[in-house]
Design a protein around this motif. Structure first.
Motif, PDB file in Angstrom:
ATOM      1  N   THR B  52       0.873  -1.158   0.070  1.00 35.58           N
ATOM      2  CA  THR B  52      -0.114   0.155  -0.107  1.00 35.58           C
ATOM      3  C   THR B  52       0.771   1.211  -0.084  1.00 35.58           C
ATOM      4  OG1 THR B  52       0.035  -0.107   2.347  1.00 35.58           O
ATOM      5  CG2 THR B  52      -2.030  -0.999   1.128  1.00 35.58           C
ATOM      6  N   GLY B  53       2.092   1.202   0.023  1.00 34.47           N
ATOM      7  CA  GLY B  53       3.024   2.214  -0.213  1.00 34.47           C
ATOM      8  C   GLY B  53       3.469   2.933   1.159  1.00 34.47           C
ATOM      9  N   LEU B  54       3.297   2.256   2.006  1.00 33.38           N
ATOM     10  CA  LEU B  54       3.551   2.718   3.502  1.00 33.38           C
ATOM     11  C   LEU B  54       5.053   2.477   3.613  1.00 33.38           C
ATOM     12  CD1 LEU B  54       0.323   2.196   5.637  1.00 33.38           C
ATOM     13  CD2 LEU B  54       1.162   4.431   5.104  1.00 33.38           C
ATOM     14  N   VAL B  55       5.396   1.435   3.390  1.00 30.99           N
ATOM     15  CA  VAL B  55       7.061   0.871   3.666  1.00 30.99           C
ATOM     16  C   VAL B  55       7.472   0.791   2.241  1.00 30.99           C
ATOM     17  CG1 VAL B  55       8.440  -0.915   4.475  1.00 30.99           C
ATOM     18  CG2 VAL B  55       6.259  -0.124   5.743  1.00 30.99           C
ATOM     19  N   LEU B  56       8.877   1.270   2.315  1.00 27.55           N
ATOM     20  CA  LEU B  56       9.782   1.253   1.107  1.00 27.55           C
ATOM     21  C   LEU B  56      10.397  -0.081   0.841  1.00 27.55           C
ATOM     22  CD1 LEU B  56      11.071   4.938   1.231  1.00 27.55           C
ATOM     23  CD2 LEU B  56       9.233   4.017  -0.092  1.00 27.55           C
ATOM     24  N   PHE B  73       1.452   4.101  -9.278  1.00 27.07           N
ATOM     25  CA  PHE B  73       0.935   3.784  -7.909  1.00 27.07           C
ATOM     26  C   PHE B  73      -0.533   4.404  -7.991  1.00 27.07           C
ATOM     27  CE2 PHE B  73       0.686   8.507  -6.769  1.00 27.07           C
ATOM     28  CZ  PHE B  73       1.540   9.134  -7.519  1.00 27.07           C
ATOM     29  N   ARG B  74      -0.647   5.280  -8.744  1.00 25.75           N
ATOM     30  CA  ARG B  74      -2.135   5.800  -8.858  1.00 25.75           C
ATOM     31  C   ARG B  74      -3.213   4.767  -9.093  1.00 25.75           C
ATOM     32  NH1 ARG B  74      -1.991  11.650  -8.464  1.00 25.75           N
ATOM     33  NH2 ARG B  74      -0.282  12.247  -9.487  1.00 25.75           N
ATOM     34  N   ARG B  77      -3.001   2.137  -6.146  1.00 26.09           N
ATOM     35  CA  ARG B  77      -3.658   2.219  -4.955  1.00 26.09           C
ATOM     36  C   ARG B  77      -5.121   2.572  -5.074  1.00 26.09           C
ATOM     37  NH1 ARG B  77       0.761   6.824  -2.694  1.00 26.09           N
ATOM     38  NH2 ARG B  77       2.534   5.696  -3.030  1.00 26.09           N
ATOM     39  N   SER B  78      -5.534   2.953  -6.002  1.00 28.90           N
ATOM     40  CA  SER B  78      -6.893   3.141  -6.535  1.00 28.90           C
ATOM     41  C   SER B  78      -7.705   1.626  -6.426  1.00 28.90           C
ATOM     42  CB  SER B  78      -7.375   3.574  -7.806  1.00 28.90           C
ATOM     43  OG  SER B  78      -6.597   4.979  -7.996  1.00 28.90           O
ATOM     44  N   ILE B  82      -7.668  -0.206   2.523  1.00 28.88           N
ATOM     45  CA  ILE B  82      -7.085  -0.853   3.599  1.00 28.88           C
ATOM     46  C   ILE B  82      -7.701  -0.387   4.839  1.00 28.88           C
ATOM     47  CG2 ILE B  82      -5.218   0.837   3.609  1.00 28.88           C
ATOM     48  CD1 ILE B  82      -3.339  -1.361   4.611  1.00 28.88           C
ATOM     49  N   HIS B 102     -11.921  10.885   2.735  1.00 30.65           N
ATOM     50  CA  HIS B 102     -11.238   9.875   2.247  1.00 30.65           C
ATOM     51  C   HIS B 102     -11.736   9.473   0.657  1.00 30.65           C
ATOM     52  CE1 HIS B 102      -8.657   6.609   3.491  1.00 30.65           C
ATOM     53  NE2 HIS B 102      -9.042   5.891   2.974  1.00 30.65           N
ATOM     54  N   GLY B 104     -12.388  11.589  -1.481  1.00 31.02           N
ATOM     55  CA  GLY B 104     -11.741  12.820  -1.867  1.00 31.02           C
ATOM     56  C   GLY B 104     -10.363  12.400  -2.465  1.00 31.02           C
ATOM     57  N   TYR B 105      -9.487  11.773  -1.507  1.00 29.88           N
ATOM     58  CA  TYR B 105      -8.144  11.341  -1.714  1.00 29.88           C
ATOM     59  C   TYR B 105      -8.117  10.419  -2.804  1.00 29.88           C
ATOM     60  CZ  TYR B 105      -7.782  13.090   3.355  1.00 29.88           C
ATOM     61  OH  TYR B 105      -7.709  13.789   4.337  1.00 29.88           O
ATOM     62  N   TYR B 106      -9.236   9.606  -3.110  1.00 23.93           N
ATOM     63  CA  TYR B 106      -8.957   9.003  -4.360  1.00 23.93           C
ATOM     64  C   TYR B 106      -9.695   9.337  -5.279  1.00 23.93           C
ATOM     65  CZ  TYR B 106      -7.525   5.293  -1.154  1.00 23.93           C
ATOM     66  OH  TYR B 106      -6.612   4.455  -0.114  1.00 23.93           O
ATOM     67  N   GLY B 107      -9.938  10.746  -5.627  1.00 23.16           N
ATOM     68  CA  GLY B 107     -10.370  11.302  -6.811  1.00 23.16           C
ATOM     69  C   GLY B 107     -11.978  11.352  -6.859  1.00 23.16           C
TER      70      GLY B 107
END
Lengths: 256, 307
Positions: B52-56, B73-74, B77-78, B82, B102, B104-107
């Protein structure tokens, strides 16, 4: 989703602005009250004992400095406290897992802080106009300069918010750097009143340029070239914006 | 061939001196209900957080529907919603507003999100709490909010990190029903849990992760059949030496007229055992079976409990 996530950027910005407006007693009123007190105290008591500076009554002289102090402390604390709060309260994963780029995330925080800086600065400006008939020599340049400084310090706040791990670290930046540099940047005096060595020292204080620049746009008086003030504000804006975005992109301190 | 919903290969991650993931390989088919089980510190949350992009990540392939989680990632993540293990705190906004944020963050604009938000508030019993702040909600309500938030953008993949931790039995069963419903409606679900019963009941496939590696995968039934030990207990009278020969291929013990057979699948061999006993004149008083649970398999594989 391809291209810029405009709705996401707008939503996070709206959240950032809504966050500080929802607690306006903490984020808007204190600066207004303390500035009002400065005006009253200096206007009704000390002004009669302190002469004019550069042909400007003392209360008027200090107002651009008060506007600037309010602007930059609010702009920086909005972005820094919001970022740290999101980190500590487990809210950050919500936006880091969303399809928002590092640039969009950074811009939302920076715009949020810029709006708070501008609201606080403009309110103190209006207080000066209403209470002591403060003239504003260059209204558009004044608004433009407040905007530029708000953006610069909001970006700095975002940088600090990402780097900080505790409220203590943020308070240290505020208490040991921003506030002393603001007071030493010539809010209450012209640096021409200082001995030579102190004048030279003032020239390495970036906040001096912010106050000097606004004093020019509002009152038309200045200690050093207004162009230098503008260039310093522009330099800080570019420096802190770039640093904040790059740090966000790297994920250091916010991702593991 | 269908593109898998989640594809992870050779995933490595280290935190300073600690190796958290040592080559995780994991594939989840579209529409599958997958459970990731492991003891604390095994690498479950790190795997999810990388997805989910929280850890590299340090190295490895991580794809969602065939797209790289960093480059695309767009898109990736869409596709994911989670529900994190940690319950969030927010001092500023009411629950309903947080759901709109929330989305809104997803467009998704507030107007477009409205029917979905209303549906989730209704379905998860949060309608009366729409104007409440999170601090005013009970732990169970916060868990429901977490789920509503994860679903507000209608993702294809739902990732649930310990979704029923710390909630009462009734709500746990309600959530299980809802998860089953979501799965039936086509959602791909990745679940981590320390309630093995939860994984056994809900998941089509489970992966057991230990020390940063998936050490076994399969359906709960297959894993217990393959790795668990099952038994048949028969209380008899009339044991005789001929039976020793008849049961020479079986693993069993006899004590006080009680026979215990160790078998893979009791249902497969029970009929033959009863027939042999009857044919040799034994009287059967009672028959019972015992089966290993997924928990036994887990304990055998990892050598430790899940908590």
């Amino acid at each position: 989703m391809t291209g810029t996530n405009w709705v996401g950027l707008y939503t996070l910005t709206k959240r950032e602005v809504g966050r500080f407006f929802s607690v306006y007693r903490q984020t808007v009123l204190p600066g207004l009250i303390s500035s009002g007190l400065y005006i009253l105290i200096f206007g009704f008591t000390l002004e009669q004992r302190i002469g004019e500076i550069d042909g400007v009554p003392y209360t008027l002289f200090i107002l651009p400095g008060l506007i600037m102090m309010n602007t930059l402390t609010n702009a920086s604390s909005n972005a820094s406290s919001s970022m740290l709060q999101m980190k500590l309260l487990q809210q950050l994963p919500d936006i880091l897992t969303a399809p928002l780029s590092s640039l969009e995330l950074s811009l939302a925080y920076i715009i949020g802080g810029t709006v708070r800086g501008m609201v606080n600065g403009i309110l103190v400006l209006l207080l000066g106009v209403l209470l002591i008939d403060m003239p504003v020599h260059h209204p558009l340049a004044t608004l433009g300069f407040i905007f530029l400084v708000s953006w610069a310090f909001s970006s700095m706040g975002l940088l600090l918010g990402q780097l900080a791990d505790s409220w203590d670290q943020l308070a240290m930046m505020q208490n040991f750097f921003l506030t002393p540099l603001s007071f030493l940047g010539g809010i209450f005096y012209s640096i021409k009143m200082l001995p030579d060595w102190a004048q030279q020292l003032s020239l390495v204080n970036p906040i001096y340029y912010m106050i000097n620049g606004l004093r020019y746009t509002v009152l038309g008086v200045y200690d050093s070239s207004p162009l230098n003030s503008f260039l310093m504000a522009l330099f800080m804006t570019i420096l802190f914006t770039t640093a904040a975005i790059l740090l966000m992109k790297s994920g250091k301190k916010i991702k593991q | 061939m269908n593109v898998p919903a989640v594809h992870i290969s050779g995933l490595h991650k280290s935190y300073e001196d600690t190796k958290a993931l040592c080559g995780v390989d994991l594939t989840i088919k579209d529409g599958q209900f997958y459970g990731l089980l492991g003891p604390n510190g095994a690498g479950k949350t790190t795997t999810i957080h990388i997805l989910t992009g929280l850890v590299l990540k340090n190295e490895g392939i991580t794809e969602i529907y065939g797209k790289d989680i960093v480059k695309d990632f767009r898109f990736t993540r869409s596709q994911i919603g989670i529900a994190h293990q940690e319950l969030p705190i927010d001092w500023f906004f009411p629950l309903e507003k947080l759901l709109y944020f929330h989305a809104g963050y997803y467009g998704i604009t507030q107007k477009k999100a409205k029917p979905r938000v209303e549906e989730l508030l209704e379905r998860l019993g949060l309608k009366d709490k729409r104007t409440s702040r999170l601090r005013q909600l009970s732990g169970g309500m916060k868990r429901r909010y977490q789920l509503a938030k994860a679903l507000v953008h209608d993702p294809k993949i739902l990732i649930l990190d310990e979704p029923t931790a710390g909630i009462d039995v009734e709500l746990r069963h309600e959530l299980w029903d809802y998860l089953r419903e979501l799965h039936q409606n086509g959602k791909t679900i990745l679940l981590t849990t320390h309630y093995i019963e939860e994984a056994e009941l809900l998941c089509e496939k489970v992966g057991i992760i230990d020390k940063g590696k998936i050490i076994k995968e399969g359906s709960p039934a297959d894993l217990t059949r393959e790795l668990g030990k099952a038994g048949i207990n028969v209380h008899i009278t009339g044991w005789n030496d001929e039976l020793k020969n008849a049961f020479s291929d079986y693993s069993y013990t006899l004590e006080d007229n009680r026979l215990h057979f160790t078998v893979r699948d009791p249902e497969e061999v029970m009929a033959s055992i009863i027939q042999i006993l009857s044919n040799h004149g034994c009287q059967i008083h009672s028959v019972s079976t015992e089966k290993s649970s997924l928990e036994d398999v887990f304990l055998n594989l990892t050598g430790k409990g899940i908590n």
